[in-house]
Each structure stands twice: as C-alpha cells, then as structure tokens.
Motif scaffolding. Structure first.
Motif, short mmCIF file in Angstrom:
data_model
loop_
_atom_site.label_atom_id
_atom_site.label_comp_id
_atom_site.label_asym_id
_atom_site.label_seq_id
_atom_site.Cartn_x
_atom_site.Cartn_y
_atom_site.Cartn_z
N ASP A 217 0.81 -1.22 0.00
CA ASP A 217 0.00 0.00 0.00
C ASP A 217 0.85 1.26 0.00
OD1 ASP A 217 -2.30 -1.55 0.08
OD2 ASP A 217 -2.29 -1.63 2.27
N GLY A 218 2.17 1.10 -0.05
CA GLY A 218 3.05 2.26 -0.06
C GLY A 218 3.32 2.85 1.31
N LYS A 219 2.92 2.16 2.39
CA LYS A 219 3.14 2.67 3.75
C LYS A 219 4.40 2.06 4.34
CE LYS A 219 -1.65 3.68 5.04
NZ LYS A 219 -2.69 3.48 6.08
N LYS A 220 5.16 2.90 5.00
CA LYS A 220 6.37 2.44 5.69
C LYS A 220 6.06 2.24 7.17
CE LYS A 220 9.72 4.83 2.73
NZ LYS A 220 10.87 5.78 2.73
N PRO A 221 6.78 1.32 7.83
CA PRO A 221 6.62 1.20 9.29
C PRO A 221 7.27 2.40 9.97
CG PRO A 221 8.37 -0.23 8.55
CD PRO A 221 7.75 0.35 7.30
N PHE A 222 6.77 2.71 11.16
CA PHE A 222 7.38 3.81 11.90
C PHE A 222 8.67 3.32 12.54
CE2 PHE A 222 8.01 6.86 15.31
CZ PHE A 222 7.68 8.06 14.67
N PRO A 223 9.79 4.02 12.34
CA PRO A 223 11.07 3.56 12.92
C PRO A 223 11.07 3.69 14.43
CG PRO A 223 11.34 5.71 11.90
CD PRO A 223 9.95 5.26 11.55
N CYS A 224 11.65 2.73 15.09
CA CYS A 224 11.72 2.76 16.55
C CYS A 224 12.66 3.86 17.02
CB CYS A 224 12.20 1.41 17.09
SG CYS A 224 11.01 0.07 16.87
N VAL A 225 12.36 4.35 18.21
CA VAL A 225 13.19 5.38 18.82
C VAL A 225 14.45 4.74 19.39
CG1 VAL A 225 13.28 7.15 20.60
CG2 VAL A 225 11.15 6.73 19.38
N VAL A 226 15.58 5.39 19.18
CA VAL A 226 16.84 4.89 19.73
C VAL A 226 17.44 5.99 20.62
CG1 VAL A 226 17.30 3.36 17.79
CG2 VAL A 226 18.12 5.72 17.71
N GLU A 227 18.27 5.56 21.56
CA GLU A 227 18.90 6.53 22.44
C GLU A 227 19.90 7.38 21.67
OE1 GLU A 227 21.24 6.68 26.75
OE2 GLU A 227 20.87 4.77 25.74
N LYS A 228 19.79 8.68 21.86
CA LYS A 228 20.67 9.59 21.14
C LYS A 228 20.88 10.84 21.99
CE LYS A 228 21.15 12.04 16.73
NZ LYS A 228 20.46 12.39 15.45
N LYS A 229 21.95 10.87 22.72
CA LYS A 229 22.24 12.02 23.57
C LYS A 229 22.95 13.09 22.74
CE LYS A 229 22.63 9.25 27.77
NZ LYS A 229 23.48 8.87 28.93
N VAL A 230 22.44 14.31 22.83
CA VAL A 230 23.03 15.42 22.09
C VAL A 230 23.26 16.60 23.04
CG1 VAL A 230 21.97 14.71 19.92
CG2 VAL A 230 20.76 16.30 21.43
N ASP A 231 24.16 17.49 22.64
CA ASP A 231 24.44 18.66 23.47
C ASP A 231 23.28 19.64 23.47
OD1 ASP A 231 26.92 17.64 24.09
OD2 ASP A 231 27.94 18.68 22.45
N GLY A 232 22.61 19.77 22.32
CA GLY A 232 21.50 20.70 22.22
C GLY A 232 21.96 22.15 22.08
N ASP A 233 21.09 22.97 21.51
CA ASP A 233 21.37 24.40 21.34
C ASP A 233 20.69 25.19 22.45
OD1 ASP A 233 22.78 23.88 18.98
OD2 ASP A 233 20.92 23.93 17.78
N SER A 234 21.36 26.19 22.95
CA SER A 234 20.77 27.05 23.98
C SER A 234 19.71 27.95 23.33
CB SER A 234 21.86 27.91 24.64
OG SER A 234 22.79 27.10 25.32
N GLU A 235 18.62 28.15 24.05
CA GLU A 235 17.52 28.96 23.52
C GLU A 235 16.88 29.76 24.65
OE1 GLU A 235 13.32 28.37 21.08
OE2 GLU A 235 15.10 27.18 20.59
N THR A 236 16.46 30.98 24.31
CA THR A 236 15.74 31.83 25.26
C THR A 236 14.26 31.81 24.88
OG1 THR A 236 17.65 33.27 25.53
CG2 THR A 236 15.51 34.15 26.21
N PRO A 237 13.38 31.31 25.72
CA PRO A 237 11.96 31.23 25.38
C PRO A 237 11.31 32.61 25.40
CG PRO A 237 12.32 30.53 27.63
CD PRO A 237 13.67 30.77 27.06
N PRO A 238 10.08 32.73 24.87
CA PRO A 238 9.38 34.02 24.86
C PRO A 238 9.16 34.58 26.26
CG PRO A 238 8.34 32.49 23.36
CD PRO A 238 9.35 31.71 24.13
N ALA A 239 9.06 33.73 27.25
CA ALA A 239 8.90 34.16 28.65
C ALA A 239 9.60 33.13 29.52
CB ALA A 239 7.42 34.27 29.00
N PRO A 240 9.97 33.52 30.74
CA PRO A 240 10.65 32.54 31.61
C PRO A 240 9.78 31.32 31.85
CG PRO A 240 10.87 34.75 32.49
CD PRO A 240 9.87 34.85 31.36
N ILE A 241 10.42 30.17 31.88
CA ILE A 241 9.69 28.93 32.17
C ILE A 241 9.75 28.68 33.67
CG2 ILE A 241 10.20 27.94 29.90
CD1 ILE A 241 12.36 26.22 31.28
#
Length: 379
Positions: A217-241
C-alpha cells in the motif's frame, strides 16, 4: 484571584485565560486522522555489521558440521575396506592348513605302493584281467554306474569349516559399516538442512533488505526510537519557564502543522538548565479529555479539567511547545515515548496520540479553549 489559579497559570499556557469562567458548547471530537504508517509496532533498522557477522558465523558453523559428517563417512568407508581385506587373509591360508599329515617326516614319496591281492581279479584263469577289459569295452554303462563317487577330502571339510565363520565376520563388519555410513549420511543431510535454514534466516535478516521499505500500500513502518544524547542548542523562550513542569493527561492529542525543531537547552529562573524537545505547531491543537496538573506549595496538586468527552482546542497562531517527555500510542497503534535522550526519528506534520501523557516545561502562543472548564486542588 485564588492562589491556585495563579500558580496554574504561571506553569501552564498563558492562553488559559481565555478559558477561565467560560462554559462554551462542547466541541465534538473529530475522527481520528489516517495513519500514514504501516499498522503494527515500530521497526528498527538492522545493524549491518552485526547482521553480516552473524550470517558469517552461521555459515562457518554449517560448513564445519558438514566437514565433520563427511570425515565420519570417509572413516566408516575406510574401516569397511580394512575389515574386508582382513577377512580375506584367513581364507587364503586354509588350503595349506587343510593338507593332511602323512607322517612324522611329511614325505609321502617313500611309501611303497600296496600290491593288489589275488581277490582283486575275479577270474583266476585270467591273471592279466583281459576278460574284464573286454567287458568294459562292451558294457561302458556298467562301469560308470559302478564307479563310486569321490569322497570329500579332509582339506575340503577344513576349508568349509574355516570359511563359514570368516564369512559371518565379513558380513557383520559390512552390516556395521553400512549402519555407520547410513548414520553419517543422515547426519550430513541434517547438516545440510541446518545450513539451508541458516541461509534462510540470514536471507531474512539480510542487511540489503530494508525493513523500513514500504508495503504493497506504499506505507512504511514507523522507525523505533533509539537513544541519542546530544548537546542541544541554547535557547531563550518568549517568557521565563517555571522551575517545575506541568503535566497533561488526555485521551487524545492532535498536533496539526507540527514541526519538530530538535533538542534545545532552557534556563529556569534559578539558573538550572534543562533539555527539552522543541515543537512549533502552526495549524492548531486538539486535546481530548484535557486534564492538566501542576505541583503547588505544601504538596498540593492543582488540576484543570475539561468536561468529560470534550475536545479542548488551541487556535489563532503558532504554539511553541517545550516538551520534556511525551508518551502514548502514536496514531492509536504504536506505543512510543519521546524525550531529549530519545528524540523523534521523523519530523511528521501531523502527530496524533491516544492515551497520551505530556511533561511540559513551557508552552507559548495561541488561544486555548477548555469546554466545561473546572479547577480543583487536591492534597
């Protein structure tokens, strides 16, 4: 304003103000969106190196087993041949052993021939036996009938007696060798079957066969989530969390026009850094059976609920979601959990969860409407 509401508002979306004190007509739940993925659990792409190594190990094991079975078969054939050669040696020596002893010296040439007695000639008047010779000429049949059959010699008896046990031994060895050969053949056939099965397993796990390939039917299975630790980018939200997150439990959550923008790092008012998943929702959010909670002072929990069976909505502009964790059944079928150490494997524009739980660090933008808005505080 009661302190409970102030705390809840500080932690939850600022657009919650639009829902306070209002009890609009219940929104009707919309049909579940179509699942763009193949039904069933998530699928993990195989590790090519691991699969290739496993395939090579199976093939090597099958080859070693087949070689052992072949060696056993050759050994059985060699033993059978040796047994046949050993059986032939005693039968060859029977002729010499069967020669009867003729005396202490073993020499028979010196023994004198016995002279015929007078009774051997029936006619005393015919000392030369001429009459008998003439009779033999005219009556040959009588001569043949009167000739006694030769008696078996002692050597023949000895040879017969010696041959029978040798023959039995040869037959026994041949039978045993045949059994060993048959066993070796059966083992070889089993080894071939095992090798064939290993090959089928290897083909099924062949790294070249993509488990994420689409179905008929042309549908792909959803790939499983794997552990992936990243540094991430710093971000300032619109208001303090807030320092602590708020929680959402809902029977369904539909994010339309969703854009996953990766893992980002946010600072709380105390200076603590937390990692979150950043989503930007541009076409609205539907929440079935909304139930939001936040922990207040003194161990109390503040609750905001919609009416049972109602669908709360977020409209009017983009909504930014900073999510610490989201779990549920993706498209109602795939149990899955996303967090900064297990980020979404795909960026899909329409995200639909059932039985969802969300840990939200902060949320900004849009207008939230909660049909049947109700607030309570529990110890």
């Amino acid at each position: 304003m009661p302190a409970g509401k102030a705390i809840a508002i500080a932690a939850m979306p600022t657009s919650i103000l639009m829902g306070m004190g209002l009890t609009p007509t219940l929104a009707h739940a919309k049909p579940q969106p179509d699942n763009p993925f193949r039904d069933g659990p998530c699928v993990t792409a195989p590790d090519k190196d691991a699969e290739a190594e496993e395939k090579a190990e199976k093939e090597q094991a099958a080859k070693e087993k087949a070689a052992k079975e072949k060696a056993a078969e050759e050994k059985a054939a060699e033993e059978k041949k040796d047994a046949e050669e050993a059986a032939e040696k005693p039968s060859a020596g029977d002729d010499s052993d069967a020669t009867p002893a003729t005396g202490d010296s073993g020499d028979t040439a010196d023994e004198p021939e016995p002279e015929p007695s007078p009774t051997e000639t029936e006619n005393p008047l015919d000392p030369l036996g001429v009459g008998d010779k003439i009779k033999d000429v005219f009556t040959p049949d009588d001569q043949e009938s009167e000739s006694p059959a030769p008696e078996p010699s002692a050597s023949d008896d000895t040879k017969s007696d010696a041959t029978d046990p040798v023959k039995d031994t040869v037959d026994g060895v041949e039978d045993a060798a045949d059994k060993v050969t048959d066993g070796a053949k059966d083992a070889a056939e089993k080894a071939e079957e095992a090798a064939e099965k290993a090959k089928e397993d290897a083909d099924r796990l062949n790294p070249s066969a993509d488990p994420l390939a689409p179905d008929a039917d042309g549908k792909k299975p959803f790939p499983c989530v794997v552990e992936k630790k990243v540094d991430g980018d710093s971000e300032t939200p619109p208001a303090p969390i807030p320092e602590d997150p708020w929680h959402l439990e809902a029977s369904s959550l539909l994010l339309k026009g969703a854009d996953y923008q990766g893992v980002v790092n946010l600072k709380t008012p105390s200076g603590k850094t937390k990692q979150v998943l950043k989503y930007v929702i541009s076409k609205g959010t539907d929440i079935g059976d909304l139930h939001q909670t936040v922990e207040g002072p003194g161990g109390e929990t503040y609750h905001i609920r919609s009416a049972k069976g109602a669908t709360s909505t977020i409209r009017n502009g983009e909504t930014i979601m900073y999510t610490e964790k989201i779990s549920g059944h993706l498209f109602g079928l795939i149990p899955i959990t996303f967090d900064p150490e297990h980020p979404p494997p795909l960026n899909i524009p329409t995200i639909y969860f059932t039985n969802v739980e969300v840990v939200q660090a902060g949320q900004f933008g849009g207008t939230l409407t909660v049909p049947g808005f109700n607030q309570e505080i529990t110890p």
